[in-house]
Design a protein around this motif. Structure first.
Motif, PDB file in Angstrom:
ATOM      1  N   LEU A 159      13.742   4.624  16.168  1.00  0.00           N
ATOM      2  CA  LEU A 159      12.504   5.421  16.046  1.00  0.00           C
ATOM      3  C   LEU A 159      12.378   6.390  17.215  1.00  0.00           C
ATOM      4  CD1 LEU A 159       9.798   6.061  14.671  1.00  0.00           C
ATOM      5  CD2 LEU A 159       8.803   4.063  15.844  1.00  0.00           C
ATOM      6  N   CYS A 160      12.717   5.924  18.421  1.00  0.00           N
ATOM      7  CA  CYS A 160      12.607   6.804  19.592  1.00  0.00           C
ATOM      8  C   CYS A 160      13.632   7.925  19.544  1.00  0.00           C
ATOM      9  CB  CYS A 160      12.727   5.994  20.881  1.00  0.00           C
ATOM     10  SG  CYS A 160      11.206   5.073  21.220  1.00  0.00           S
ATOM     11  N   VAL A 161      14.788   7.679  18.897  1.00  0.00           N
ATOM     12  CA  VAL A 161      15.772   8.769  18.707  1.00  0.00           C
ATOM     13  C   VAL A 161      15.159   9.818  17.786  1.00  0.00           C
ATOM     14  CG1 VAL A 161      17.996   9.365  17.651  1.00  0.00           C
ATOM     15  CG2 VAL A 161      17.818   7.351  19.148  1.00  0.00           C
ATOM     16  N   GLU A 162      14.549   9.365  16.703  1.00  0.00           N
ATOM     17  CA  GLU A 162      13.882  10.297  15.758  1.00  0.00           C
ATOM     18  C   GLU A 162      12.773  11.078  16.451  1.00  0.00           C
ATOM     19  OE1 GLU A 162      15.990   9.680  12.280  1.00  0.00           O
ATOM     20  OE2 GLU A 162      14.234  10.988  12.442  1.00  0.00           O
ATOM     21  N   LEU A 163      12.104  10.410  17.408  1.00  0.00           N
ATOM     22  CA  LEU A 163      10.974  11.047  18.102  1.00  0.00           C
ATOM     23  C   LEU A 163      11.445  11.933  19.255  1.00  0.00           C
ATOM     24  CD1 LEU A 163       8.664   7.897  18.234  1.00  0.00           C
ATOM     25  CD2 LEU A 163       8.029  10.062  17.156  1.00  0.00           C
ATOM     26  N   GLY A 164      12.726  11.776  19.657  1.00  0.00           N
ATOM     27  CA  GLY A 164      13.224  12.503  20.837  1.00  0.00           C
ATOM     28  C   GLY A 164      12.720  11.859  22.118  1.00  0.00           C
ATOM     29  N   ARG A 204       0.845  -1.205   0.000  1.00  0.00           N
ATOM     30  CA  ARG A 204       0.000   0.000   0.000  1.00  0.00           C
ATOM     31  C   ARG A 204       0.878   1.253   0.000  1.00  0.00           C
ATOM     32  NH1 ARG A 204      -4.845  -0.774   4.499  1.00  0.00           N
ATOM     33  NH2 ARG A 204      -5.616  -2.819   3.847  1.00  0.00           N
ATOM     34  N   ALA A 205       0.330   2.367  -0.508  1.00  0.00           N
ATOM     35  CA  ALA A 205       1.125   3.594  -0.670  1.00  0.00           C
ATOM     36  C   ALA A 205       1.701   4.075   0.665  1.00  0.00           C
ATOM     37  CB  ALA A 205       0.248   4.676  -1.283  1.00  0.00           C
ATOM     38  N   ASP A 206       0.961   3.857   1.775  1.00  0.00           N
ATOM     39  CA  ASP A 206       1.446   4.375   3.063  1.00  0.00           C
ATOM     40  C   ASP A 206       2.054   3.289   3.932  1.00  0.00           C
ATOM     41  OD1 ASP A 206      -1.159   6.653   2.757  1.00  0.00           O
ATOM     42  OD2 ASP A 206       0.956   7.206   2.982  1.00  0.00           O
ATOM     43  N   ASP A 207       2.464   2.175   3.326  1.00  0.00           N
ATOM     44  CA  ASP A 207       3.135   1.123   4.114  1.00  0.00           C
ATOM     45  C   ASP A 207       4.602   1.497   4.292  1.00  0.00           C
ATOM     46  OD1 ASP A 207       1.514  -1.932   2.800  1.00  0.00           O
ATOM     47  OD2 ASP A 207       0.838  -0.370   4.208  1.00  0.00           O
ATOM     48  N   ILE A 208       5.138   1.163   5.470  1.00  0.00           N
ATOM     49  CA  ILE A 208       6.580   1.335   5.695  1.00  0.00           C
ATOM     50  C   ILE A 208       7.134  -0.004   6.173  1.00  0.00           C
ATOM     51  CG2 ILE A 208       8.366   2.514   7.029  1.00  0.00           C
ATOM     52  CD1 ILE A 208       6.610   4.880   7.374  1.00  0.00           C
ATOM     53  N   VAL A 209       8.240  -0.464   5.581  1.00  0.00           N
ATOM     54  CA  VAL A 209       8.870  -1.717   6.002  1.00  0.00           C
ATOM     55  C   VAL A 209      10.225  -1.372   6.610  1.00  0.00           C
ATOM     56  CG1 VAL A 209       9.766  -3.954   5.235  1.00  0.00           C
ATOM     57  CG2 VAL A 209       7.681  -3.034   4.212  1.00  0.00           C
ATOM     58  N   LEU A 210      10.391  -1.658   7.914  1.00  0.00           N
ATOM     59  CA  LEU A 210      11.660  -1.370   8.607  1.00  0.00           C
ATOM     60  C   LEU A 210      12.225  -2.712   9.050  1.00  0.00           C
ATOM     61  CD1 LEU A 210      10.351   1.629  10.794  1.00  0.00           C
ATOM     62  CD2 LEU A 210      11.653   1.766   8.644  1.00  0.00           C
ATOM     63  N   LEU A 211      13.143  -3.263   8.252  1.00  0.00           N
ATOM     64  CA  LEU A 211      13.684  -4.589   8.554  1.00  0.00           C
ATOM     65  C   LEU A 211      14.814  -4.469   9.573  1.00  0.00           C
ATOM     66  CD1 LEU A 211      13.715  -6.327   5.049  1.00  0.00           C
ATOM     67  CD2 LEU A 211      11.951  -6.358   6.829  1.00  0.00           C
ATOM     68  N   GLY A 212      14.828  -5.420  10.520  1.00  0.00           N
ATOM     69  CA  GLY A 212      15.891  -5.435  11.531  1.00  0.00           C
ATOM     70  C   GLY A 212      15.344  -5.973  12.841  1.00  0.00           C
ATOM     71  N   LYS A 213      16.202  -5.995  13.871  1.00  0.00           N
ATOM     72  CA  LYS A 213      15.749  -6.449  15.191  1.00  0.00           C
ATOM     73  C   LYS A 213      14.798  -5.381  15.748  1.00  0.00           C
ATOM     74  CE  LYS A 213      19.374  -9.478  16.770  1.00  0.00           C
ATOM     75  NZ  LYS A 213      20.718  -9.457  16.274  1.00  0.00           N
ATOM     76  N   CYS A 214      13.671  -5.812  16.311  1.00  0.00           N
ATOM     77  CA  CYS A 214      12.698  -4.797  16.755  1.00  0.00           C
ATOM     78  C   CYS A 214      13.267  -3.873  17.821  1.00  0.00           C
ATOM     79  CB  CYS A 214      11.376  -5.418  17.178  1.00  0.00           C
ATOM     80  SG  CYS A 214      11.494  -6.830  18.210  1.00  0.00           S
ATOM     81  N   ASP A 215      14.111  -4.403  18.732  1.00  0.00           N
ATOM     82  CA  ASP A 215      14.676  -3.511  19.765  1.00  0.00           C
ATOM     83  C   ASP A 215      15.516  -2.402  19.110  1.00  0.00           C
ATOM     84  OD1 ASP A 215      15.314  -6.067  22.332  1.00  0.00           O
ATOM     85  OD2 ASP A 215      13.486  -5.103  21.620  1.00  0.00           O
ATOM     86  N   ASP A 216      16.277  -2.745  18.057  1.00  0.00           N
ATOM     87  CA  ASP A 216      17.131  -1.744  17.393  1.00  0.00           C
ATOM     88  C   ASP A 216      16.275  -0.718  16.645  1.00  0.00           C
ATOM     89  OD1 ASP A 216      19.638  -4.237  16.404  1.00  0.00           O
ATOM     90  OD2 ASP A 216      19.193  -3.257  18.332  1.00  0.00           O
ATOM     91  N   VAL A 217      15.284  -1.207  15.902  1.00  0.00           N
ATOM     92  CA  VAL A 217      14.434  -0.288  15.116  1.00  0.00           C
ATOM     93  C   VAL A 217      13.651   0.627  16.055  1.00  0.00           C
ATOM     94  CG1 VAL A 217      12.515  -0.166  13.484  1.00  0.00           C
ATOM     95  CG2 VAL A 217      14.262  -1.929  13.183  1.00  0.00           C
ATOM     96  N   VAL A 218      13.145   0.048  17.152  1.00  0.00           N
ATOM     97  CA  VAL A 218      12.380   0.846  18.123  1.00  0.00           C
ATOM     98  C   VAL A 218      13.264   1.931  18.734  1.00  0.00           C
ATOM     99  CG1 VAL A 218      11.508   0.645  20.513  1.00  0.00           C
ATOM    100  CG2 VAL A 218      10.541  -0.771  18.688  1.00  0.00           C
ATOM    101  N   LYS A 219      14.528   1.570  19.018  1.00  0.00           N
ATOM    102  CA  LYS A 219      15.453   2.567  19.575  1.00  0.00           C
ATOM    103  C   LYS A 219      15.682   3.688  18.556  1.00  0.00           C
ATOM    104  CE  LYS A 219      18.166  -0.461  22.204  1.00  0.00           C
ATOM    105  NZ  LYS A 219      19.314  -1.324  21.965  1.00  0.00           N
TER     106      LYS A 219
END
Ligand code: APR
Length: 278
Positions: free
Chosen positions: A261-266, A244-259
Motif C-alpha cells: 500500500l505504501c508503494v502505491e501511495l509513494g 458492503r459496496a465500498d469494502d476492500i479485503v486485502l488478504l495476506g501478512k499485514c506487514d506485506d500488505v502495508v508495504k
C-alpha cells in the motif's frame, strides 16, 4: 441488503483504488481497529491462529479452557497462568513492526483520527503513535490494582513481581493484584466507551490482524457510515467485511500488505525511515 454493486466512494475494490482514495481530499479521518495479528511479526503470538496462537500453547498451563487465563474467577483461584503470560508478554522486550510504523505515518500525515487496539503490548505507543490517538480497548500493563478491594498497587513493585514471577498481593486486604488488562466479563475502559462515537467521523476504516470474534470491540466495524470504505488487512477473511459496496479485503501478512500500500501511495521511503528509527 448486500450492495455488492458498484462502489460509491472508491473507483474499485483493490489496493490502487484504496491508495487513490487515501490521497484524495475526501479521506481526512482514518480510524483503525487492530488485533494481535499486527504484532505476530514482532514475535508476540496471537491468540487463535492454529498451532502458533497463544490459546493452543497455553495447554501447558493446564487451563480448563484457553480463555480461562483472562477470567477473573479462574485468576482468583490460580493467578500463576496469567502471571506466566504477563512475564512472557511484558512490554519492553519487543520491537514495533512495519505495520505499527505505518500507523505512525498516518498520524504524521494528519490522517489518523483514532487507533482502536485490542492489544496490550503497547507497540503502537512504542512506534511513536501519539498517545491521544490510541484507545487500548482491552486495557494495558500501565497500571494494576487488587482484584478484591481495587486498591491501586505500586508500578515498580508490580514490575519486579512480574519479572521474578512472584504473585503480587494487596498490602491492604491480601487479594491478588492484576494489571489493568480487561478480563472477560469486565467493563471496557471508560476511554473506549467515550471514543465509540468517533466511528461516525471516519472517512476510512482499516481493520488489521484481528479475528473480529470478541465483542464489543468487533461491533465497531458496524458503526461507520455506509459511505465509509472498510478495509480488512488480515491473513484470513473475518467478520462481514466484503459485504458492503465500498469494502476492500486485502488478504495476506499485514506487514506485506502495508508495504504494498505504501508503494502505491509513494510513501515507502518514509515508512522504512520511521521503522528504522524504532
Ligand atoms: N498478518 C495479518 N493477519 C494476521 C497475522 C499477520 N502477520 N498474524 C495473524 N493474523 C490474523 C489471524 O489469522 C487472525 O485472524 O490475525 C487474527 C488474530 O486473531 P486472534 O488471535 O483472535 O486475536 P484478536 O482478534 O486480537 O483477539 C481479540 O481476544 O483473547 C482475547 O483479549 C484478547 O484482545 C484479544 C481478543
Amino acid at each position: 441488503r448486500n450492495r455488492r454493486d458498484k462502489p460509491q466512494v472508491l473507483e474499485g475494490r483493490d489496493i490502487s483504488s484504496l491508495a487513490k482514495y487515501i490521497k484524495s481530499t475526501g479521506c481526512k479521518n482514518v480510524v483503525l481497529m487492530l488485533g494481535a495479528g499486527v504484532s505476530t511479526s514482532a514475535g508476540i503470538p496471537d491468540f487463535r491462529s492454529p498451532e502458533t496462537g497463544l490459546y493452543s500453547n497455553l495447554a501447558r498451563l493446564n487451563l480448563p479452557h484457553p480463555e480461562a487465563v483472562f477470567e477473573i474467577s479462574f485468576f482468583r483461584k490460580q493467578p500463576v497462568p496469567f502471571y506466566t503470560l504477563a512475564h512472557e508478554l511484558y512490554p519492553g522486550k519487543f520491537r514495533p513492526t512495519i505495520t505499527h510504523s505505518f500507523i505512525r505515518l498516518l498520524a504524521e500525515k494528519s490522517l489518523l483520527h483514532t487507533c482502536f487496539t485490542q492489544n496490550i503490548d503497547t507497540l503502537e505507543r512504542r512506534a511513536g503513535v501519539p498517545d491521544d490517538k490510541i484507545i487500548e480497548a482491552h486495557g494495558s500493563f500501565a497500571g494494576q490494582r487488587c482484584i478484591e478491594c481495587k486498591q491501586p498497587y505500586d508500578d515498580e513493585k508490580m514490575k519486579e513481581h512480574i519479572f521474578s514471577m512472584k504473585i503480587a498481593k494487596c498490602e491492604h486486604c491480601g487479594g491478588y493484584v492484576k494489571p489493568d488488562i480487561v478480563f472477560f466479563g469486565e467493563e471496557l475502559p471508560e476511554k473506549f466507551i467515550r471514543a465509540i462515537p468517533n466511528l461516525r467521523s471516519a472517512d476510512l476504516l482499516i481493520i488489521m490482524g484481528t479475528s473480529l470474534t470478541v465483542y464489543p470491540f468487533a461491533s465497531l466495524a458496524q458503526r461507520v457510515d455506509e459511505s465509509c470504505p472498510r478495509v480488512l488487512i488480515n491473513l484470513d477473511h473475518v467478520g462481514d467485511i466484503g459485504s458492503r459496496a465500498d469494502d476492500i479485503v486485502l488478504l495476506g501478512k499485514c506487514d506485506d500488505v502495508v508495504k504494498d500500500l505504501c508503494v502505491e501511495l509513494g510513501w515507502e521511503d518514509e515508512l522504512i525511515k520511521l521503522w528504522n528509527e524504532t
